[in-house]
Write a protein that holds these residues in place. Sequence first.
Motif, PDB file in Angstrom:
ATOM      1  N   LEU A  51       0.941  -1.153   0.070  1.00  0.00           N
ATOM      2  CA  LEU A  51       0.167   0.003   0.045  1.00  0.00           C
ATOM      3  C   LEU A  51       0.689   1.284   0.122  1.00  0.00           C
ATOM      4  O   LEU A  51       1.610   1.632   1.033  1.00  0.00           O
ATOM      5  N   GLY A  53       1.839   5.173  -0.825  1.00  0.00           N
ATOM      6  CA  GLY A  53       1.150   6.687  -1.032  1.00  0.00           C
ATOM      7  C   GLY A  53       2.027   7.626  -1.739  1.00  0.00           C
ATOM      8  O   GLY A  53       3.356   7.583  -1.554  1.00  0.00           O
ATOM      9  N   TRP A 192     -10.267   3.796   4.241  1.00  0.00           N
ATOM     10  CA  TRP A 192      -8.803   3.391   4.461  1.00  0.00           C
ATOM     11  C   TRP A 192      -8.834   1.796   5.125  1.00  0.00           C
ATOM     12  O   TRP A 192      -8.220   1.124   4.815  1.00  0.00           O
ATOM     13  N   GLN A 199      -5.772  -5.075   0.598  1.00  0.00           N
ATOM     14  CA  GLN A 199      -4.186  -5.322   0.672  1.00  0.00           C
ATOM     15  C   GLN A 199      -3.973  -6.567   1.084  1.00  0.00           C
ATOM     16  O   GLN A 199      -3.071  -7.529   0.754  1.00  0.00           O
ATOM     17  N   CYS A 218       0.071   4.191   5.036  1.00  0.00           N
ATOM     18  CA  CYS A 218       0.612   3.484   4.111  1.00  0.00           C
ATOM     19  C   CYS A 218       1.951   2.856   4.473  1.00  0.00           C
ATOM     20  O   CYS A 218       2.389   3.059   5.415  1.00  0.00           O
ATOM     21  N   VAL A 221       5.748   5.899   1.575  1.00  0.00           N
ATOM     22  CA  VAL A 221       5.391   6.881   0.845  1.00  0.00           C
ATOM     23  C   VAL A 221       6.354   7.554   0.071  1.00  0.00           C
ATOM     24  O   VAL A 221       7.410   7.656   0.279  1.00  0.00           O
TER      25      VAL A 221
END
Length: 326
Positions: A51, A53, A192, A199, A218, A221
Amino acid sequence: MTALSKTACLLKHSSTRLTKHSMIVADNISKQYGSTKALEHISLSVDKSELFGLIGPDGAGKTTLFRIVTTLLLPDAGKMTVMGLNTNKDYLILRSRIGYMPGRFSLYHDLTVEENLKFYATVFGTRLEENYHLIRDIYLHLEPFKKRAAGKLSGGMKQKLALCCALIHAPDLVVLDEPTTGVDAVSRTEFWETLKALQSKEITIIVSTPYMDEAMMCDRVALLQKGKILDIDKPDSIIKGFGKKIFAVRAVDKFRLIQDLRSIPGIESVNPFGDSVHIIFRGDSYDGELTRKLEKAGHRDPSVEQIDPGIEDVFLELMRTEENEQ
Protein backbone atom coordinates in the motif's frame (compact mmCIF):
# COMPACT_ATOMS: atom_id res chain seq x y z
CA MET A 1 -11.83 -7.23 -33.97
CA THR A 2 -12.65 -4.43 -31.49
CA ALA A 3 -10.10 -2.95 -29.08
CA LEU A 4 -11.96 -4.68 -26.22
CA SER A 5 -11.79 -8.06 -27.98
CA LYS A 6 -8.08 -7.57 -28.66
CA THR A 7 -7.51 -6.79 -24.98
CA ALA A 8 -9.38 -9.92 -23.85
CA CYS A 9 -7.48 -12.04 -26.37
CA LEU A 10 -4.10 -10.67 -25.34
CA LEU A 11 -4.90 -11.21 -21.67
CA LYS A 12 -6.04 -14.78 -22.24
CA HIS A 13 -2.99 -15.85 -24.24
CA SER A 14 -0.32 -13.73 -22.55
CA SER A 15 2.51 -15.75 -21.04
CA THR A 16 3.63 -12.77 -18.93
CA ARG A 17 3.36 -13.43 -15.20
CA LEU A 18 4.34 -11.37 -12.20
CA THR A 19 7.67 -12.93 -11.29
CA LYS A 20 9.55 -9.93 -9.94
CA HIS A 21 9.22 -8.47 -6.45
CA SER A 22 8.38 -5.03 -7.84
CA MET A 23 4.92 -4.30 -9.19
CA ILE A 24 5.85 -0.83 -10.51
CA VAL A 25 9.25 0.47 -11.55
CA ALA A 26 9.62 4.09 -12.68
CA ASP A 27 13.03 4.85 -14.12
CA ASN A 28 13.92 8.53 -14.60
CA ILE A 29 10.39 9.54 -15.70
CA SER A 30 9.90 13.11 -16.93
CA LYS A 31 6.83 14.86 -18.35
CA GLN A 32 6.36 18.43 -19.47
CA TYR A 33 3.30 20.44 -20.57
CA GLY A 34 4.60 23.35 -22.59
CA SER A 35 7.01 25.16 -20.29
CA THR A 36 5.59 23.49 -17.16
CA LYS A 37 7.61 20.57 -15.83
CA ALA A 38 5.03 18.21 -14.34
CA LEU A 39 7.54 15.45 -13.49
CA GLU A 40 11.32 15.67 -13.30
CA HIS A 41 13.45 12.51 -13.29
CA ILE A 42 11.11 10.43 -11.13
CA SER A 43 12.48 7.04 -10.07
CA LEU A 44 10.67 4.76 -7.65
CA SER A 45 9.45 1.21 -7.21
CA VAL A 46 6.32 -0.24 -5.61
CA ASP A 47 6.38 -3.80 -4.29
CA LYS A 48 3.74 -6.44 -4.86
CA SER A 49 0.91 -6.27 -2.27
CA GLU A 50 2.21 -2.94 -0.98
CA LEU A 51 0.00 0.00 0.00
CA PHE A 52 2.05 2.85 -1.40
CA GLY A 53 1.17 6.51 -0.91
CA LEU A 54 1.98 9.45 -3.16
CA ILE A 55 1.79 12.53 -0.95
CA GLY A 56 1.78 16.12 -2.09
CA PRO A 57 -0.28 19.27 -2.66
CA ASP A 58 -2.25 20.11 -5.79
CA GLY A 59 0.07 20.57 -8.76
CA ALA A 60 2.77 18.30 -7.34
CA GLY A 61 2.52 15.87 -10.29
CA LYS A 62 0.59 13.02 -8.66
CA THR A 63 -2.11 12.72 -11.33
CA THR A 64 0.41 12.92 -14.17
CA LEU A 65 2.43 10.07 -12.66
CA PHE A 66 -0.72 7.99 -12.18
CA ARG A 67 -1.78 8.51 -15.79
CA ILE A 68 1.61 7.23 -16.92
CA VAL A 69 1.31 4.19 -14.61
CA THR A 70 -2.17 3.41 -16.00
CA THR A 71 -0.98 3.75 -19.65
CA LEU A 72 -3.16 6.82 -20.28
CA LEU A 73 -0.19 9.13 -20.84
CA LEU A 74 3.23 8.69 -22.41
CA PRO A 75 6.29 10.04 -20.59
CA ASP A 76 8.59 12.44 -22.44
CA ALA A 77 11.61 10.59 -21.07
CA GLY A 78 12.34 7.55 -18.93
CA LYS A 79 10.77 4.11 -18.71
CA MET A 80 7.76 2.86 -16.75
CA THR A 81 7.20 -0.86 -16.20
CA VAL A 82 4.18 -2.33 -14.45
CA MET A 83 4.05 -6.07 -13.68
CA GLY A 84 7.19 -6.40 -15.79
CA LEU A 85 5.44 -4.88 -18.82
CA ASN A 86 6.30 -1.66 -20.63
CA THR A 87 3.48 0.87 -20.29
CA ASN A 88 4.21 2.30 -23.76
CA LYS A 89 4.09 -1.02 -25.61
CA ASP A 90 1.96 -3.37 -23.52
CA TYR A 91 -0.90 -1.03 -22.66
CA LEU A 92 -3.68 -3.36 -23.88
CA ILE A 93 -2.63 -6.12 -21.49
CA LEU A 94 -1.99 -3.73 -18.62
CA ARG A 95 -5.37 -2.00 -18.89
CA SER A 96 -7.02 -5.35 -18.20
CA ARG A 97 -4.95 -5.85 -15.07
CA ILE A 98 -5.13 -2.36 -13.55
CA GLY A 99 -8.08 -0.79 -11.73
CA TYR A 100 -8.07 3.01 -11.89
CA MET A 101 -10.14 5.41 -9.81
CA PRO A 102 -9.51 8.98 -11.05
CA GLY A 103 -9.74 11.97 -8.77
CA ARG A 104 -12.91 13.21 -10.42
CA PHE A 105 -16.03 11.02 -10.28
CA SER A 106 -16.18 9.66 -13.82
CA LEU A 107 -18.93 7.04 -13.82
CA TYR A 108 -22.18 7.47 -15.73
CA HIS A 109 -24.38 9.82 -13.72
CA ASP A 110 -27.62 8.76 -15.42
CA LEU A 111 -27.04 5.02 -14.91
CA THR A 112 -28.01 3.41 -11.61
CA VAL A 113 -25.50 1.90 -9.20
CA GLU A 114 -26.32 -1.58 -10.47
CA GLU A 115 -26.17 -0.55 -14.13
CA ASN A 116 -22.74 1.06 -13.72
CA LEU A 117 -21.34 -2.07 -12.11
CA LYS A 118 -22.75 -4.37 -14.79
CA PHE A 119 -21.51 -2.07 -17.53
CA TYR A 120 -17.93 -2.03 -16.22
CA ALA A 121 -17.99 -5.79 -15.69
CA THR A 122 -19.05 -6.22 -19.32
CA VAL A 123 -16.32 -3.86 -20.57
CA PHE A 124 -13.71 -6.07 -18.94
CA GLY A 125 -15.27 -9.30 -20.16
CA THR A 126 -16.50 -10.53 -16.79
CA ARG A 127 -19.69 -10.66 -14.74
CA LEU A 128 -20.65 -8.95 -11.51
CA GLU A 129 -21.20 -12.34 -9.85
CA GLU A 130 -17.77 -13.65 -10.84
CA ASN A 131 -15.77 -11.19 -8.72
CA TYR A 132 -18.45 -10.21 -6.23
CA HIS A 133 -16.26 -11.49 -3.38
CA LEU A 134 -13.86 -8.59 -3.99
CA ILE A 135 -16.50 -5.89 -3.63
CA ARG A 136 -18.97 -7.58 -1.27
CA ASP A 137 -18.03 -5.63 1.85
CA ILE A 138 -18.16 -2.32 -0.04
CA TYR A 139 -21.29 -3.14 -2.00
CA LEU A 140 -23.27 -3.94 1.16
CA HIS A 141 -23.28 -0.19 1.83
CA LEU A 142 -24.45 0.50 -1.72
CA GLU A 143 -27.06 -2.22 -2.10
CA PRO A 144 -29.94 -0.19 -0.59
CA PHE A 145 -29.29 2.40 -3.33
CA LYS A 146 -28.66 0.02 -6.25
CA LYS A 147 -31.59 1.47 -8.24
CA ARG A 148 -30.53 5.08 -7.62
CA ALA A 149 -28.78 7.08 -10.36
CA ALA A 150 -25.06 7.39 -9.63
CA GLY A 151 -25.20 11.17 -10.02
CA LYS A 152 -27.63 11.41 -7.09
CA LEU A 153 -25.43 9.56 -4.60
CA SER A 154 -23.64 11.28 -1.73
CA GLY A 155 -19.89 11.89 -1.98
CA GLY A 156 -19.06 8.89 0.18
CA MET A 157 -21.36 6.58 -1.79
CA LYS A 158 -19.93 7.80 -5.11
CA GLN A 159 -16.50 6.95 -3.76
CA LYS A 160 -17.60 3.42 -2.85
CA LEU A 161 -19.22 2.87 -6.25
CA ALA A 162 -16.11 4.08 -8.09
CA LEU A 163 -13.95 1.69 -6.06
CA CYS A 164 -16.30 -1.20 -6.84
CA CYS A 165 -16.06 -0.44 -10.56
CA ALA A 166 -12.26 -0.31 -10.31
CA LEU A 167 -12.22 -3.76 -8.66
CA ILE A 168 -14.90 -5.53 -10.68
CA HIS A 169 -12.39 -7.21 -13.06
CA ALA A 170 -10.12 -8.47 -10.23
CA PRO A 171 -7.07 -6.31 -11.06
CA ASP A 172 -3.57 -7.00 -9.75
CA LEU A 173 -2.97 -3.28 -9.24
CA VAL A 174 -5.39 -0.58 -8.06
CA VAL A 175 -4.51 3.08 -8.66
CA LEU A 176 -6.51 5.62 -6.64
CA ASP A 177 -6.11 9.33 -7.31
CA GLU A 178 -7.08 11.36 -4.21
CA PRO A 179 -10.05 9.06 -3.46
CA THR A 180 -10.99 10.73 -0.16
CA THR A 181 -10.98 14.35 -1.30
CA GLY A 182 -14.31 16.03 -0.56
CA VAL A 183 -15.81 13.27 1.59
CA ASP A 184 -16.63 13.32 5.30
CA ALA A 185 -14.31 12.05 8.04
CA VAL A 186 -16.31 8.86 8.66
CA SER A 187 -16.23 7.92 4.96
CA ARG A 188 -12.49 8.60 4.87
CA THR A 189 -11.90 6.23 7.78
CA GLU A 190 -14.11 3.54 6.26
CA PHE A 191 -12.33 3.88 2.93
CA TRP A 192 -8.89 3.29 4.43
CA GLU A 193 -10.17 0.28 6.33
CA THR A 194 -11.37 -1.06 2.98
CA LEU A 195 -7.95 -0.51 1.42
CA LYS A 196 -6.28 -2.48 4.22
CA ALA A 197 -8.74 -5.34 3.63
CA LEU A 198 -7.97 -5.32 -0.11
CA GLN A 199 -4.25 -5.35 0.61
CA SER A 200 -4.71 -8.55 2.62
CA LYS A 201 -6.02 -10.14 -0.61
CA GLU A 202 -2.62 -9.49 -2.23
CA ILE A 203 -3.82 -6.55 -4.32
CA THR A 204 -1.19 -3.86 -4.80
CA ILE A 205 -2.53 -0.37 -4.09
CA ILE A 206 -1.01 2.98 -4.97
CA VAL A 207 -2.96 5.95 -3.67
CA SER A 208 -2.42 9.70 -3.74
CA THR A 209 -3.63 12.12 -1.11
CA PRO A 210 -3.07 15.70 0.04
CA TYR A 211 -3.91 14.64 3.62
CA MET A 212 -0.84 14.03 5.75
CA ASP A 213 -2.69 11.91 8.32
CA GLU A 214 -3.49 9.40 5.58
CA ALA A 215 0.21 9.08 4.77
CA MET A 216 0.69 7.28 8.10
CA MET A 217 -1.65 4.51 6.92
CA CYS A 218 0.62 3.57 4.01
CA ASP A 219 3.45 1.03 4.05
CA ARG A 220 5.71 3.52 2.28
CA VAL A 221 5.22 6.99 0.86
CA ALA A 222 6.84 9.24 -1.70
CA LEU A 223 6.74 12.94 -0.85
CA LEU A 224 6.23 14.83 -4.11
CA GLN A 225 6.51 18.57 -4.74
CA LYS A 226 6.63 20.41 -8.08
CA GLY A 227 7.32 17.21 -9.99
CA LYS A 228 10.22 16.10 -7.79
CA ILE A 229 10.48 13.41 -5.13
CA LEU A 230 11.68 14.85 -1.84
CA ASP A 231 11.85 11.53 0.02
CA ILE A 232 10.67 7.90 -0.18
CA ASP A 233 10.45 5.63 2.85
CA LYS A 234 8.16 4.27 5.53
CA PRO A 235 6.30 7.16 7.20
CA ASP A 236 7.85 6.42 10.60
CA SER A 237 11.33 6.25 9.07
CA ILE A 238 10.86 9.62 7.37
CA ILE A 239 9.90 11.16 10.70
CA LYS A 240 12.73 9.45 12.61
CA GLY A 241 15.22 10.65 10.01
CA PHE A 242 14.24 14.26 10.56
CA GLY A 243 17.18 15.85 12.31
CA LYS A 244 15.68 19.14 13.48
CA LYS A 245 13.87 20.12 16.66
CA ILE A 246 10.27 21.32 16.43
CA PHE A 247 8.73 23.73 18.93
CA ALA A 248 5.03 24.55 19.32
CA VAL A 249 4.32 28.17 20.19
CA ARG A 250 0.93 29.37 21.48
CA ALA A 251 -0.52 32.79 22.27
CA VAL A 252 -3.96 34.42 22.30
CA ASP A 253 -3.60 36.29 18.97
CA LYS A 254 -2.39 33.54 16.63
CA PHE A 255 -2.36 35.66 13.45
CA ARG A 256 -0.13 38.32 15.00
CA LEU A 257 1.97 35.57 16.60
CA ILE A 258 2.80 34.16 13.16
CA GLN A 259 3.83 37.58 11.87
CA ASP A 260 6.01 38.31 14.90
CA LEU A 261 7.72 34.89 14.83
CA ARG A 262 8.60 35.37 11.16
CA SER A 263 10.29 38.66 12.02
CA ILE A 264 12.66 37.11 14.58
CA PRO A 265 16.10 36.50 12.96
CA GLY A 266 16.88 33.32 14.90
CA ILE A 267 13.81 31.45 13.59
CA GLU A 268 14.10 29.89 10.13
CA SER A 269 10.71 28.17 9.76
CA VAL A 270 7.21 29.19 10.92
CA ASN A 271 4.09 27.14 10.10
CA PRO A 272 0.60 27.28 11.64
CA PHE A 273 -0.75 23.96 13.00
CA GLY A 274 -4.19 23.94 14.61
CA ASP A 275 -4.14 26.09 17.73
CA SER A 276 -0.33 26.43 17.71
CA VAL A 277 2.51 27.57 15.47
CA HIS A 278 5.37 25.17 14.78
CA ILE A 279 8.82 26.72 14.52
CA ILE A 280 12.40 25.63 13.85
CA PHE A 281 15.29 27.67 15.22
CA ARG A 282 18.17 28.43 12.89
CA GLY A 283 20.95 25.97 13.64
CA ASP A 284 18.68 24.29 16.22
CA SER A 285 19.83 26.97 18.68
CA TYR A 286 16.91 27.29 21.09
CA ASP A 287 16.21 30.85 22.16
CA GLY A 288 15.36 30.68 25.86
CA GLU A 289 14.29 34.33 25.72
CA LEU A 290 11.54 33.73 23.14
CA THR A 291 8.68 33.77 25.67
CA ARG A 292 9.95 37.05 27.15
CA LYS A 293 10.31 38.56 23.67
CA LEU A 294 6.72 37.64 22.83
CA GLU A 295 5.46 39.13 26.07
CA LYS A 296 7.41 42.31 25.34
CA ALA A 297 5.74 42.40 21.90
CA GLY A 298 2.37 42.46 23.65
CA HIS A 299 1.34 38.80 23.42
CA ARG A 300 -0.82 37.40 26.22
CA ASP A 301 0.04 34.05 27.81
CA PRO A 302 2.68 32.91 25.27
CA SER A 303 4.11 29.41 25.67
CA VAL A 304 6.87 27.45 23.93
CA GLU A 305 7.37 23.69 24.14
CA GLN A 306 9.41 21.16 22.19
CA ILE A 307 7.28 18.50 20.46
CA ASP A 308 7.80 15.38 18.38
CA PRO A 309 7.68 16.19 14.65
CA GLY A 310 4.90 14.81 12.47
CA ILE A 311 5.15 13.88 8.81
CA GLU A 312 3.62 17.24 7.84
CA ASP A 313 6.41 19.05 9.71
CA VAL A 314 8.96 17.01 7.77
CA PHE A 315 7.24 17.59 4.43
CA LEU A 316 7.00 21.35 4.93
CA GLU A 317 10.65 21.58 5.91
CA LEU A 318 11.74 19.48 2.91
CA MET A 319 9.68 21.78 0.67
CA ARG A 320 11.26 24.87 2.21
CA THR A 321 14.76 23.44 1.81
CA GLU A 322 14.11 22.48 -1.81
CA GLU A 323 12.83 25.97 -2.63
CA ASN A 324 15.83 27.64 -0.97
CA GLU A 325 18.23 25.50 -3.00
CA GLN A 326 16.66 26.50 -6.31
